[in-house]
Write an enzyme that holds these catalytic residues in place. Sequence first.
Site, mmCIF file in Angstrom:
data_model
loop_
_atom_site.group_PDB
_atom_site.id
_atom_site.type_symbol
_atom_site.label_atom_id
_atom_site.label_comp_id
_atom_site.label_asym_id
_atom_site.label_seq_id
_atom_site.Cartn_x
_atom_site.Cartn_y
_atom_site.Cartn_z
ATOM 1 N N HIS A 19 0.829 -1.212 0.000
ATOM 2 C CA HIS A 19 0.000 0.000 0.000
ATOM 3 C C HIS A 19 0.865 1.264 0.000
ATOM 4 O O HIS A 19 1.936 1.293 0.605
ATOM 5 C CB HIS A 19 -0.960 -0.016 1.194
ATOM 6 N N ASP A 27 0.892 4.114 1.438
ATOM 7 C CA ASP A 27 1.344 4.745 2.689
ATOM 8 C C ASP A 27 2.415 3.918 3.399
ATOM 9 O O ASP A 27 2.863 4.288 4.485
ATOM 10 C CB ASP A 27 0.151 5.035 3.625
ATOM 11 N N HIS A 28 2.837 2.818 2.772
ATOM 12 C CA HIS A 28 3.920 1.997 3.326
ATOM 13 C C HIS A 28 5.160 1.983 2.430
ATOM 14 O O HIS A 28 6.233 1.592 2.877
ATOM 15 C CB HIS A 28 3.435 0.561 3.562
ATOM 16 N N HIS A 60 -5.089 -8.750 4.764
ATOM 17 C CA HIS A 60 -5.217 -7.317 4.449
ATOM 18 C C HIS A 60 -4.823 -7.110 2.990
ATOM 19 O O HIS A 60 -5.555 -6.502 2.219
ATOM 20 C CB HIS A 60 -4.333 -6.513 5.398
ATOM 21 N N ASP A 91 -0.207 -3.705 8.618
ATOM 22 C CA ASP A 91 -1.648 -3.457 8.805
ATOM 23 C C ASP A 91 -2.416 -4.753 9.060
ATOM 24 O O ASP A 91 -3.574 -4.880 8.673
ATOM 25 C CB ASP A 91 -2.231 -2.782 7.549
ATOM 26 N N HIS A 123 -0.411 1.952 12.364
ATOM 27 C CA HIS A 123 -1.395 3.037 12.474
ATOM 28 C C HIS A 123 -1.792 3.258 13.932
ATOM 29 O O HIS A 123 -1.848 2.303 14.710
ATOM 30 C CB HIS A 123 -2.672 2.736 11.670
HETATM 31 ZN ZN LIG Z 1 -2.403 -1.335 4.166
#
Ligand SMILES: [Zn+2]
Length: 253
Positions: free
Chosen positions: A54, A56-57, A110, A127, A165
Amino acid sequence: MQIIPLPAFRDNYIWLLRQGRLAVVVDPGDAAPVRRYLTEQGLSLAAILVTHHHPDHIGGIAELLADSPVPVFGPARENIPGRTQAVQEGDVLQIPGIDTAFRVLDVPGHTAGHVAYHGDGLLFCGDTLFAAGCGRIFEGTPAQLHASLEKLAALPADTQVYCTHEYTLSNLAFAAAVEPHNNDLAERTARCQALRAEERPTVPFSLGAERLSNPFLRVSEAPVIARAEAEAGCPLNTPVEVFAALREWKNRF
Ligand SMILES: [Zn+2]
């Protein structure tokens, strides 16, 4: 070894491990906070660990590699830009200059190829597992994510969990809806509310605390089953069915 949270975006943590003058970062979605910290502290980047694909990673990987071409460890079954080492279940990573060796765990659900890194009582799980919650199911199945969480929950109780998160207070609110009479959950909520009131992270947390208060790890407990069945409006006959009903409920909570 010290482990530092670098806040990014709205509620992400990029974890930075430092030993001597070396640093390793996990899931650098943004290069800016990593660069700033490395410069301020006079550290050199030694490696990047990635749990899943993802944005944001992974968003900061290319910029960090432009500064220093370090090894990038990432899941074999996902497309990770800049990855130099494809990793999967059972692989053991040894980063030169860093004492801790990390074992790779496959934890799909996920995303399809999500991995976690475990070593010296530390777990970097991206996540997959959150404090009092778990990731959404984007690419896998409820059965997969349930099995992945069971695998993580089976690690020693004193394992310190570094998820990516700060979702803890909203997860705890959902957990309280599932188990309104869970005293461990109420005590944990009070502790986490106090931390957030001072803008301190609620992460890391121990797996032992998690087993007592995370409804997604408690799908075989009678009160959790009863509450999930009431919400689903039908009998739930297996732990996976209870898990799927909870995850579905959480999505609209
Ligand atoms: Zn994720």
